[in-house]
Design a protein around this motif. Structure first.
Motif, PDB file in Angstrom:
ATOM      1  N   MET A  37      52.545  31.613  41.586  1.00 38.75           N
ATOM      2  CA  MET A  37      52.432  31.435  43.038  1.00 38.75           C
ATOM      3  C   MET A  37      51.011  31.019  43.410  1.00 38.75           C
ATOM      4  SD  MET A  37      55.508  31.910  43.761  1.00 38.75           S
ATOM      5  CE  MET A  37      55.258  31.597  45.508  1.00 38.75           C
ATOM      6  N   HIS A  38      50.918  29.938  44.151  1.00 42.61           N
ATOM      7  CA  HIS A  38      49.617  29.346  44.503  1.00 42.61           C
ATOM      8  C   HIS A  38      49.473  29.279  46.015  1.00 42.61           C
ATOM      9  CE1 HIS A  38      46.165  26.842  44.848  1.00 42.61           C
ATOM     10  NE2 HIS A  38      46.816  25.708  45.052  1.00 42.61           N
ATOM     11  N   MET A  39      48.448  29.975  46.531  1.00 40.40           N
ATOM     12  CA  MET A  39      48.112  29.895  47.949  1.00 40.40           C
ATOM     13  C   MET A  39      46.921  28.964  48.100  1.00 40.40           C
ATOM     14  SD  MET A  39      46.930  32.948  50.571  1.00 40.40           S
ATOM     15  CE  MET A  39      48.534  33.730  50.546  1.00 40.40           C
ATOM     16  N   HIS A  40      47.076  27.944  48.917  1.00 37.48           N
ATOM     17  CA  HIS A  40      45.993  26.984  49.112  1.00 37.48           C
ATOM     18  C   HIS A  40      44.925  27.554  50.059  1.00 37.48           C
ATOM     19  CE1 HIS A  40      48.191  23.037  47.917  1.00 37.48           C
ATOM     20  NE2 HIS A  40      48.808  24.071  47.379  1.00 37.48           N
ATOM     21  N   GLY A  41      43.698  27.130  49.830  1.00 34.70           N
ATOM     22  CA  GLY A  41      42.637  27.333  50.816  1.00 34.70           C
ATOM     23  C   GLY A  41      41.933  28.667  50.800  1.00 34.70           C
ATOM     24  N   MET A  42      42.553  29.701  50.244  1.00 37.86           N
ATOM     25  CA  MET A  42      41.967  31.038  50.260  1.00 37.86           C
ATOM     26  C   MET A  42      42.213  31.711  48.914  1.00 37.86           C
ATOM     27  SD  MET A  42      43.451  31.957  54.028  1.00 37.86           S
ATOM     28  CE  MET A  42      44.781  30.768  53.802  1.00 37.86           C
ATOM     29  N   TRP A  43      41.341  32.657  48.599  1.00 38.27           N
ATOM     30  CA  TRP A  43      41.517  33.400  47.361  1.00 38.27           C
ATOM     31  C   TRP A  43      42.603  34.457  47.503  1.00 38.27           C
ATOM     32  CZ3 TRP A  43      39.833  31.507  43.095  1.00 38.27           C
ATOM     33  CH2 TRP A  43      38.629  30.803  43.036  1.00 38.27           C
ATOM     34  N   SER A  44      43.239  34.748  46.399  1.00 39.07           N
ATOM     35  CA  SER A  44      44.170  35.869  46.303  1.00 39.07           C
ATOM     36  C   SER A  44      43.515  36.908  45.402  1.00 39.07           C
ATOM     37  CB  SER A  44      45.508  35.418  45.699  1.00 39.07           C
ATOM     38  OG  SER A  44      46.080  34.372  46.458  1.00 39.07           O
ATOM     39  N   GLU A  45      43.186  38.079  45.969  1.00 42.55           N
ATOM     40  CA  GLU A  45      42.501  39.109  45.185  1.00 42.55           C
ATOM     41  C   GLU A  45      43.527  40.157  44.753  1.00 42.55           C
ATOM     42  OE1 GLU A  45      37.940  38.563  46.184  1.00 42.55           O
ATOM     43  OE2 GLU A  45      38.840  40.234  47.281  1.00 42.55           O
ATOM     44  N   LEU A  46      43.957  39.998  43.513  1.00 39.87           N
ATOM     45  CA  LEU A  46      45.040  40.822  42.967  1.00 39.87           C
ATOM     46  C   LEU A  46      44.613  42.280  42.866  1.00 39.87           C
ATOM     47  CD1 LEU A  46      47.911  40.658  41.637  1.00 39.87           C
ATOM     48  CD2 LEU A  46      46.715  40.450  39.440  1.00 39.87           C
ATOM     49  N   GLU A  47      45.539  43.177  43.220  1.00 38.10           N
ATOM     50  CA  GLU A  47      45.282  44.613  43.149  1.00 38.10           C
ATOM     51  C   GLU A  47      46.019  45.229  41.961  1.00 38.10           C
ATOM     52  OE1 GLU A  47      44.863  46.222  47.608  1.00 38.10           O
ATOM     53  OE2 GLU A  47      46.855  45.447  47.153  1.00 38.10           O
ATOM     54  N   SER A  48      45.462  46.335  41.474  1.00 34.24           N
ATOM     55  CA  SER A  48      46.169  47.130  40.470  1.00 34.24           C
ATOM     56  C   SER A  48      47.302  47.883  41.159  1.00 34.24           C
ATOM     57  CB  SER A  48      45.192  48.104  39.808  1.00 34.24           C
ATOM     58  OG  SER A  48      44.726  49.032  40.769  1.00 34.24           O
ATOM     59  N   PRO A  49      48.221  48.482  40.389  1.00 34.67           N
ATOM     60  CA  PRO A  49      49.328  49.216  41.024  1.00 34.67           C
ATOM     61  C   PRO A  49      48.860  50.327  41.951  1.00 34.67           C
ATOM     62  CG  PRO A  49      49.816  48.823  38.718  1.00 34.67           C
ATOM     63  CD  PRO A  49      48.391  48.391  38.925  1.00 34.67           C
ATOM     64  N   ASP A  50      47.656  50.882  41.717  1.00 34.39           N
ATOM     65  CA  ASP A  50      47.172  51.935  42.605  1.00 34.39           C
ATOM     66  C   ASP A  50      46.242  51.405  43.688  1.00 34.39           C
ATOM     67  OD1 ASP A  50      45.025  51.348  41.053  1.00 34.39           O
ATOM     68  OD2 ASP A  50      44.724  53.369  40.268  1.00 34.39           O
ATOM     69  N   GLY A  51      46.227  50.098  43.889  1.00 36.63           N
ATOM     70  CA  GLY A  51      45.532  49.519  45.032  1.00 36.63           C
ATOM     71  C   GLY A  51      44.073  49.190  44.825  1.00 36.63           C
ATOM     72  N   ARG A  52      43.590  49.167  43.605  1.00 39.99           N
ATOM     73  CA  ARG A  52      42.188  48.815  43.354  1.00 39.99           C
ATOM     74  C   ARG A  52      42.059  47.328  43.034  1.00 39.99           C
ATOM     75  NH1 ARG A  52      40.619  53.008  38.785  1.00 39.99           N
ATOM     76  NH2 ARG A  52      42.737  52.445  38.186  1.00 39.99           N
ATOM     77  N   PHE A  53      40.907  46.762  43.439  1.00 39.32           N
ATOM     78  CA  PHE A  53      40.665  45.349  43.159  1.00 39.32           C
ATOM     79  C   PHE A  53      40.712  45.078  41.655  1.00 39.32           C
ATOM     80  CE2 PHE A  53      37.527  42.104  41.934  1.00 39.32           C
ATOM     81  CZ  PHE A  53      38.137  40.993  42.505  1.00 39.32           C
ATOM     82  N   GLN A  54      41.376  43.998  41.296  1.00 44.50           N
ATOM     83  CA  GLN A  54      41.543  43.666  39.890  1.00 44.50           C
ATOM     84  C   GLN A  54      40.860  42.342  39.546  1.00 44.50           C
ATOM     85  OE1 GLN A  54      43.601  45.834  37.952  1.00 44.50           O
ATOM     86  NE2 GLN A  54      42.814  44.774  36.174  1.00 44.50           N
ATOM     87  N   VAL A  55      41.357  41.257  40.107  1.00 46.40           N
ATOM     88  CA  VAL A  55      40.854  39.935  39.715  1.00 46.40           C
ATOM     89  C   VAL A  55      41.140  38.935  40.834  1.00 46.40           C
ATOM     90  CG1 VAL A  55      43.020  39.401  38.503  1.00 46.40           C
ATOM     91  CG2 VAL A  55      40.934  38.158  37.901  1.00 46.40           C
TER      92      VAL A  55
END
Length: 608
Positions: A544-562
């Motif tokens: 899945m690709h969102m244009h124009g903005m970053w997608s900041e993936l979270e871990s299952p417990d809601g912490r920033f991942q990548v």
């Protein structure tokens, strides 16, 4: 799906030819004149050594030029006459100007994948600009605000499938924190001699047309020996009732595709040179239209240092799955004379191939492809700890509820994304451990959806089908951590949830059961921080690709991942990521499997 296999004539292609391709694939000038059609005399397509263009001013020409990857000449869509197109080398902080001239008979466009820029420069016809008409020159101009490895491609028709893609490398303003003695772009792609619209037409008529990994009698008796007769029969009965196939891993296989590395067939053996002991940076880019590649270099460890252009804490692995449109930079330190770069397709029907060597012409042993691994019930049902099971496949059994029926409490949100702002974040669709039960929109109860997952899994430590327990250390999203943490420290103000849906029989793909033409835009408020939740209600992995903005993936417990521009969502998986809606305008959001996007898994985002 297997019940429909006789609707179309099966391809009868010499499989080995398609797996290996021509050694001189892509270059027609070496063919004898009687093999070279008249239309091929005007120009030839260069492959394997895309020119590197640097600076701030670029002129790119889109045209048709001939190629021959399989023994059958075809026309490709090229950028400056090469496949891949030129490598564009920019520097963060510069303003670049790119004049793109269309020499085709149809409209074209270039989208700068993963690049943050004004929406008018994003290059998506009908969303951000009208497209580039035949004979016209469109000038893209924007300031480069990031560094890393990216790529570009057409967003018009099927031009990406026919050769229109290239790499973008952006150098940081100071010294690059990633040290390497030399580097190579390794751009993977898939080529078909068939017209892409013909491929789509076949899939519309028979969605497993290219899948020859069907369950066998031997496998049934293996199940009997392992689990007993009753369990084996129940397993077969279940898949038959769902009219689904556990080996349906990719829509298009090597029966149509020849897999390329930097525009070179496996027989052509693209080669990158090194001196023993050097640190070599490989910038992997998956520019395939429909193919996930599993990449490894037997005998070499790969240290991942960058994902989707963003520097990450180094992690050393044996193998990486590249979803379509993802990029990974790795460091390797080769010491022997030659190594094979092996990129097998996820369905294990073919591979791209290249060599790292101390001299040109050398080769190393090529590993055998892994056996395809069938999907499990966990891939179909998600969290198997979810009590009564996690999948509603009533639609697949022909008992789909009409809109408004089905699961109690199904949300009524028509073409809009489900807005959970009325819920406390962490409430009923909580982040964290334990089973997550989701609701489905009314629009999911219709002919466009043949499967719904009620209790998806949320773990990120699964490398995906075909890579589990293979004896190699395979990268997972759980191991990726962007250096520096999130860009925006605020908590999410609201949540938006969308389900990735489809009907395999119809080869129809959608969000929340609505193909693009039936949907309305998703609205982001300018400046807000929001959590986006994607639930995969299908049996296929969607990049899945969102244009124009970053997608900041979270871990299952809601912490920033990548931080990523493209996120693979595995079957029956729920992922969440934060978005800072800081880019005004109209943006595209879609599955990067080209035919899934074309068949409807596409939404527009409006940031206002």
């Amino acid at each position: 799906m297997s019940t429909r296999r006789n609707f179309l004539t099966m391809p009868n292609l010499p499989r080995r030819r398609f797996l290996r391709g021509l050694a001189a694939g892509g270059v027609l000038m070496g063919l004898s004149p009687w093999l070279k059609p008249e239309w091929a005399h005007a120009a030839d397509t260069a492959t394997g050594s895309a020119p590197v263009l640097t600076g701030t001013e670029f002129d790119l020409t889109i045209a048709e030029t001939p190629v021959n990857f399989t023994g059958t000449p075809r026309m490709a869509t090229t950028i400056n006459g090469s496949i891949p197109g030129p490598v564009l080398r920019w520097r963060q902080g510069d303003t670049v100007t790119l004049r793109v001239t269309n020499r085709l008979a149809v409209d074209t466009s270039i989208h700068w994948h993963g690049i943050l820029l004004p929406f008018q420069m994003d290059g998506v016809p009908g969303i951000s600009f009208p497209g580039i008409r035949p004979g016209e020159t469109f000038t893209y101009r924007f300031r480069v605000v990031q560094s890393g490895t990216y790529w570009y491609h057409s967003h018009s028709g099927m031009q990406e499938q026919t050769g229109m893609y290239g790499a973008v490398i952006i150098d940081p303003p100071g010294k690059d924190p990633i040290h390497a003695d030399r580097e190579y772009v390794v751009q993977l792609s898939d080529w078909t001699d068939e017209h892409p619209m013909r491929v789509l037409s076949k899939l519309k008529m028979q969605s497993d047309y290219y899948n020859f990994n069907q369950p066998t009698t031997a496998e049934f008796f293996r199940d009997v020996s392992q689990d007993g007769v009753s369990a084996a029969l129940a397993k077969r009965r279940m898949w038959n009732q769902m009219r689904m196939n556990p080996t349906d891993l990719a829509d298009i296989s090597a029966y149509s595709y020849t897999y390329l590395m930097n525009g070179v067939t496996p027989a052509g053996n693209w080669t990158g040179l090194f001196r023993p002991g050097e640190k070599v940076r490989l910038r992997f880019i998956n520019s395939g239209a429909m193919t996930f590649f599993d990449v490894r270099i037997p005998g070499l460890k790969m240290t991942v240092v960058q994902a989707d252009g963003q520097n990450v804490d180094p992690v050393t692995v044996d193998e990486i799955r590249l979803g379509v449109a993802e990029t990974y930079d790795v460091i390797v330190t080769p010491k022997d004379d030659a190594y094979t770069i092996f990129a097998q397709s996820m369905d294990r029907t073919g591979h791209a191939l290249g060599t790292l060597a101390v001299r040109a012409g050398m080769t190393a042993a090529v590993p055998a492809m892994d056996k395809p691994e069938p999907l499990t019930m966990g891939d179909m049902m998600g969290d198997m700890g979810g009590g009564t099971g996690g999948m509603d496949h009533s639609a697949a059994q022909g008992r789909a509820s009409a809109a408004g029926g089905g699961t109690p409490g199904a949300a009524a949100h028509g073409g809009m994304a489900m807005d959970h702002s009325q819920h406390a974040i962490g409430g009923g669709m909580a982040m964290g451990a334990g089973t997550v039960r989701v609701r489905h929109a009314k629009s999911e109860y219709g002919p466009s959806v043949d499967m719904r997952v009620d209790t998806p899994r949320t773990n990120l430590d699964d490398p995906g089908i075909g890579l589990r327990n293979n004896g190699r250390r395979v990268l997972t999203y759980a191991e990726l951590h962007t250096i520096g943490g999130p860009l925006d420290k605020r908590k999410a103000e609201r949540e938006i949830e969308l389900h990735l849906t489809g009907n395999m029989e119809r080869y129809s793909w959608s969000f929340d059961g609505l193909e693009f033409g039936r949907s309305t835009p998703v609205h982001f408020r300018h400046g807000e921080q929001l959590r986006v939740i994607l639930v995969n209600d299908t049996m296929m992995t969607h990049p899945m690709h969102m244009h124009g903005m970053w997608s900041e993936l979270e871990s299952p417990d809601g912490r920033f991942q990548v931080r990523k521009h493209t996120i693979n969502v595995q079957p029956a998986q729920r992922v969440s990521f934060l978005v800072t809606a800081d880019a005004l305008g109209r943006w595209a959001w879609h599955c990067h499997l080209l035919l899934h996007m074309d068949a409807g898994m596409f939404r527009e985002i409006v940031v206002a």
